[in-house]
Design a protein around this motif. Structure first.
Motif, PDB file in Angstrom:
ATOM      1  N   UNK A 193       5.313   3.834   2.742  1.00  0.00           N
ATOM      2  CA  UNK A 193       5.466   2.610   3.530  1.00  0.00           C
ATOM      3  C   UNK A 193       4.347   1.619   3.235  1.00  0.00           C
ATOM      4  N   UNK A 194       3.129   2.119   3.083  1.00  0.00           N
ATOM      5  CA  UNK A 194       2.015   1.198   2.844  1.00  0.00           C
ATOM      6  C   UNK A 194       2.068   0.618   1.433  1.00  0.00           C
ATOM      7  N   UNK A 195       2.783   1.282   0.534  1.00  0.00           N
ATOM      8  CA  UNK A 195       2.926   0.765  -0.816  1.00  0.00           C
ATOM      9  C   UNK A 195       4.048  -0.235  -0.973  1.00  0.00           C
ATOM     10  N   UNK A 196       4.902  -0.324   0.063  1.00  0.00           N
ATOM     11  CA  UNK A 196       6.069  -1.200  -0.051  1.00  0.00           C
ATOM     12  C   UNK A 196       5.699  -2.669   0.091  1.00  0.00           C
ATOM     13  N   UNK A 197       4.686  -2.993   0.905  1.00  0.00           N
ATOM     14  CA  UNK A 197       4.307  -4.381   1.098  1.00  0.00           C
ATOM     15  C   UNK A 197       5.177  -5.079   2.124  1.00  0.00           C
ATOM     16  N   UNK A 212      16.060   6.906  -1.326  1.00  0.00           N
ATOM     17  CA  UNK A 212      15.491   6.124  -2.433  1.00  0.00           C
ATOM     18  C   UNK A 212      14.121   6.678  -2.801  1.00  0.00           C
ATOM     19  N   UNK A 213      14.001   7.989  -2.823  1.00  0.00           N
ATOM     20  CA  UNK A 213      12.706   8.632  -3.030  1.00  0.00           C
ATOM     21  C   UNK A 213      12.102   8.253  -4.377  1.00  0.00           C
ATOM     22  N   UNK A 214      12.941   8.112  -5.397  1.00  0.00           N
ATOM     23  CA  UNK A 214      12.419   7.832  -6.738  1.00  0.00           C
ATOM     24  C   UNK A 214      12.471   6.354  -7.099  1.00  0.00           C
ATOM     25  N   UNK A 215      12.410   5.477  -6.087  1.00  0.00           N
ATOM     26  CA  UNK A 215      12.386   4.045  -6.378  1.00  0.00           C
ATOM     27  C   UNK A 215      11.152   3.689  -7.200  1.00  0.00           C
ATOM     28  N   UNK A 216      11.219   2.561  -7.901  1.00  0.00           N
ATOM     29  CA  UNK A 216      10.092   2.134  -8.738  1.00  0.00           C
ATOM     30  C   UNK A 216       8.825   1.971  -7.910  1.00  0.00           C
ATOM     31  N   UNK A 217       8.954   1.439  -6.698  1.00  0.00           N
ATOM     32  CA  UNK A 217       7.777   1.255  -5.847  1.00  0.00           C
ATOM     33  C   UNK A 217       7.171   2.588  -5.436  1.00  0.00           C
ATOM     34  N   UNK A 218       8.026   3.564  -5.131  1.00  0.00           N
ATOM     35  CA  UNK A 218       7.511   4.866  -4.732  1.00  0.00           C
ATOM     36  C   UNK A 218       6.813   5.576  -5.890  1.00  0.00           C
ATOM     37  N   UNK A 286      -1.555  -4.499  -0.961  1.00  0.00           N
ATOM     38  CA  UNK A 286      -2.237  -5.786  -1.075  1.00  0.00           C
ATOM     39  C   UNK A 286      -2.579  -6.383   0.277  1.00  0.00           C
ATOM     40  N   UNK A 287      -2.384  -5.630   1.334  1.00  0.00           N
ATOM     41  CA  UNK A 287      -2.639  -6.150   2.673  1.00  0.00           C
ATOM     42  C   UNK A 287      -1.853  -5.362   3.697  1.00  0.00           C
ATOM     43  N   UNK A 288      -1.371  -6.032   4.711  1.00  0.00           N
ATOM     44  CA  UNK A 288      -0.668  -5.362   5.801  1.00  0.00           C
ATOM     45  C   UNK A 288       0.640  -4.754   5.317  1.00  0.00           C
ATOM     46  N   UNK A 289       0.861  -3.449   5.538  1.00  0.00           N
ATOM     47  CA  UNK A 289       2.137  -2.837   5.153  1.00  0.00           C
ATOM     48  C   UNK A 289       3.282  -3.394   5.972  1.00  0.00           C
ATOM     49  N   UNK A 290       4.493  -3.216   5.468  1.00  0.00           N
ATOM     50  CA  UNK A 290       5.655  -3.728   6.198  1.00  0.00           C
ATOM     51  C   UNK A 290       5.918  -2.924   7.460  1.00  0.00           C
ATOM     52  N   UNK A 291       5.461  -1.673   7.492  1.00  0.00           N
ATOM     53  CA  UNK A 291       5.689  -0.842   8.672  1.00  0.00           C
ATOM     54  C   UNK A 291       4.699   0.306   8.677  1.00  0.00           C
ATOM     55  N   UNK A 292       4.371   0.762   9.888  1.00  0.00           N
ATOM     56  CA  UNK A 292       3.617   2.001  10.032  1.00  0.00           C
ATOM     57  C   UNK A 292       4.612   3.144  10.154  1.00  0.00           C
ATOM     58  N   UNK A 293       4.110   4.354  10.011  1.00  0.00           N
ATOM     59  CA  UNK A 293       4.977   5.504  10.187  1.00  0.00           C
ATOM     60  C   UNK A 293       4.982   5.921  11.648  1.00  0.00           C
ATOM     61  N   UNK A 294       6.181   6.113  12.176  1.00  0.00           N
ATOM     62  CA  UNK A 294       6.324   6.615  13.529  1.00  0.00           C
ATOM     63  C   UNK A 294       6.961   7.996  13.521  1.00  0.00           C
ATOM     64  N   UNK A 295       6.658   8.780  14.520  1.00  0.00           N
ATOM     65  CA  UNK A 295       7.238  10.113  14.662  1.00  0.00           C
ATOM     66  C   UNK A 295       7.713  10.259  16.102  1.00  0.00           C
ATOM     67  N   UNK A 296       8.867  10.854  16.281  1.00  0.00           N
ATOM     68  CA  UNK A 296       9.373  11.093  17.633  1.00  0.00           C
ATOM     69  C   UNK A 296       9.929  12.503  17.725  1.00  0.00           C
ATOM     70  N   UNK A 297       9.833  13.092  18.908  1.00  0.00           N
ATOM     71  CA  UNK A 297      10.503  14.346  19.220  1.00  0.00           C
ATOM     72  C   UNK A 297      11.663  14.029  20.154  1.00  0.00           C
TER      73      UNK A 297
END
Length: 416
Positions: A193-197, A212-218, A286-297
């Motif tokens: 997520x932080x690499x997506x921009x 999309x695990x093997x996307x170019x960005x990943x 390059x700065x603020x990621x598009x999203x943080x990771x959230x986890x829920x139960x």
């Protein structure tokens, strides 16, 4: 809002002599703060208002609770309610009540929207969020000062530069990268997520839920981790693929880690050892990621015993603002409802204020694709294999391509 929902549900059970059985996960780390204490308090208050309904709660460790519920369902003795880590398999098998059959409109509307969305299988909500958390970057202020670092990093380049400065001062783990099998799927997602921009990009899936695990960005993200952190000796003496989260947290609490992605439980762990630390949002490429990771139960209600009205009435009580806040404060987790989140955000009391950095990220967080019945198999594959992507001589593209193939096959099998 929560209290109105509570009162609106009182007296609506329509029958007496019903016993509800709930299986719940234990969020405590000792008998003294076991989740049993929380549930005992909730049940006592509920039964005082509902003389014809009893609630029996069985609490199991996270190591056992999912398997216990699976065993009960397989044996034909499903509980009325289960509060565990995943719901999609049971929803797909037609074993759960939809949330709309259980909860008042007011209670449903109070859930944070991204959590409600994550609770959907086949466009219907079956998973009811129970506890949530996000991740931030923890940093050791004492080690930063010794290395001459005055501000925490906001980009990957700054993070790598700070890690080098920490290494030069002899810090054992300049930046810990726990990609071991305990919780590698979480660390992986945070970096994806932080690499997506801010202009978009991928985590595990795209906007329509396709893997999309093997996307170019990943691939680019893991190539950077391999070359710019691991390859330069900035992640410590233990290979990331063998470093588990619990060990990384313990090393941070022992003052051996400069930077580490962490969730709220690390606060108390570090404070108990006297570590002076700060918390900031995860740096982006390059700065603020598009999203943080959230986890829920998740909470879910099984149809087998037919206690829909009583289950719904109890859940409306459980999700009152008072009860949601009590659980969140007891276990350092984030409220899953808007009313409780607003109350926590407005509070400067110590337990609430410490959670503000995590709470600030929750509205824009992205969760695991828990609505996919294939996710459990994909997460297991990530845990076992992702460390190879950053190992010496490793091939990030090849590892992610194999994980993508695993995900595609699991998704196809789940749909057939």
């Amino acid at each position: 809002m929560g209290m109105t929902a509570l009162l609106g549900g009182c007296g609506s059970t329509g029958s007496s002599g019903v016993t509800l059985r709930l299986v719940a996960a234990d969020y405590g780390d000792s008998p003294k703060n076991s989740s049993k204490k929380y549930w005992d308090s909730v049940v006592q208050a509920y039964e005082a208002q509902h003389s014809g309904v009893k609630v029996e709660v069985s609490v199991y460790s996270w190591n056992d609770v999912d398997a216990k519920v699976k065993e009960m369902v397989a044996d034909g003795h499903a509980p009325d309610l289960a509060q565990i880590g995943a719901y999609a398999d049971y929803a797909a098998a037609g074993k759960l009540y939809p949330a709309s059959d259980l909860l008042t409109i007011r209670t449903q509307a109070d859930f944070l929207s991204q959590l409600s969305d994550a609770g959907q299988w086949n466009h219907t909500q079956y998973g009811i969020p129970f506890g949530a958390s996000t991740r931030v970057l923890f940093y050791n202020k004492t080690l930063f000062a010794k290395a001459g670092i005055t501000t925490p990093p906001t980009t990957w380049d700054e993070l790598a530069s700070d890690a080098k400065a920490l290494k030069d001062k002899g810090v054992k783990y300049p930046v810990a990268l726990p990609l071991g099998p305990e919780e590698a799927q979480a660390e992986t997602m945070q970096w994806l997520l932080s690499g997506a921009g801010s202009d978009g990009g991928n985590g595990y899936t795209d906007d329509v839920g396709t893997y999309t695990i093997d996307s170019a960005q990943n691939v680019d993200t893991f190539t950077w981790l391999k070359d710019d952190l691991v390859g330069k000796g900035l992640t410590g003496p233990v290979a990331p693929g063998r470093l588990n989260r619990a060990d990384a947290f313990a090393a941070f609490a022992n003052g051996q880690v400069g930077m580490l992605n962490g969730h709220p439980t690390l606060i108390q762990q570090a404070q108990q050892k006297g570590v002076q630390f700060g918390m900031v949002p995860m740096p982006g490429r390059t700065g603020t990621p598009r999203a943080a990771m959230g986890v829920a139960d998740w909470m879910m209600a099984f149809k087998q015993n037919g206690h829909r009205d009583q289950v719904g009435d109890f859940l409306n009580f459980v999700y009152s603002e008072k009860n949601v806040l009590a659980f969140s404060r007891d276990y350092g987790l984030l409220p899953v409802t808007g009313s409780a989140s607003t109350a926590m955000s407005a509070s400067d009391a110590a337990p609430d204020k410490a959670l503000h950095p995590f709470l600030d990220q929750l509205p824009t967080s992205e969760l695991y694709p828990v609505g996919k019945t294939s996710w459990a198999a994909v997460a297991a594959a990530v845990k076992q294999n992702i460390g190879q992507a950053v190992a010496p001589g490793g091939d990030p593209s090849g590892v992610l391509t194999r994980l993508q193939a695993t995900a595609t096959a699991a998704d196809s099998s789940a749909k057939n």
